[in-house]
Design an enzyme around this catalytic site. Structure first.
Site, mmCIF file in Angstrom:
data_model
loop_
_atom_site.group_PDB
_atom_site.id
_atom_site.type_symbol
_atom_site.label_atom_id
_atom_site.label_comp_id
_atom_site.label_asym_id
_atom_site.label_seq_id
_atom_site.Cartn_x
_atom_site.Cartn_y
_atom_site.Cartn_z
ATOM 1 N N CYS A 55 63.127 79.202 7.428
ATOM 2 C CA CYS A 55 62.926 77.751 7.355
ATOM 3 C C CYS A 55 61.759 77.421 6.425
ATOM 4 O O CYS A 55 60.611 77.767 6.714
ATOM 5 C CB CYS A 55 62.658 77.241 8.772
ATOM 6 S SG CYS A 55 61.983 75.584 8.884
ATOM 7 N N CYS A 84 58.972 75.294 7.948
ATOM 8 C CA CYS A 84 58.245 76.119 8.921
ATOM 9 C C CYS A 84 57.185 76.952 8.216
ATOM 10 O O CYS A 84 56.050 77.076 8.691
ATOM 11 C CB CYS A 84 59.193 77.053 9.663
ATOM 12 S SG CYS A 84 60.460 76.230 10.629
#
Length: 106
Positions: free
Chosen positions: A30, A33
């Site tokens: 991600c 993230c």
């Protein structure tokens, strides 16, 4: 310091914690993230005397992510006295993360 959450340390780090907790639910794949990781770590360094900062990888601990009802990453879960006080999703700058911590746990 950021603690890596697993099913093995869940009870000790979350259920028995006397400190308010911020959980960063994320994944290696991600992009947002990965952008949040240094912000989360820097915030943890600044506030670790007051709050416990925990990282939960959805790919490594899927059951815990499901337990918290996480449907997208990054998700931040704010817990005080064993109760989820709030959840926030997506990238945010450090001042916004700090503001959310104060809002939910302060």
């Amino acid at each position: 310091m950021v603690i890596k959450l697993t099913k093995d340390n869940f009870k000790q780090e979350v259920e028995l914690s006397e400190m308010p907790i911020i959980i960063d639910v994320s994944a290696a794949w991600c992009g947002p993230c990965q952008q949040m990781k240094p912000i989360f770590e820097k915030t943890a360094q600044a506030l670790s005397a007051t709050y416990k900062f925990i990282e939960l990888n959805v790919d490594e601990s899927r059951d815990l992510a499901i337990h918290y009802g996480v449907t997208s990453v990054p998700t931040f879960i704010f817990i005080k006295n064993g109760t989820i006080m709030g959840k926030e999703r997506g990238y945010m700058p450090q001042d916004e993360l700090t503001s959310k911590i104060n809002q939910y746990l302060g």
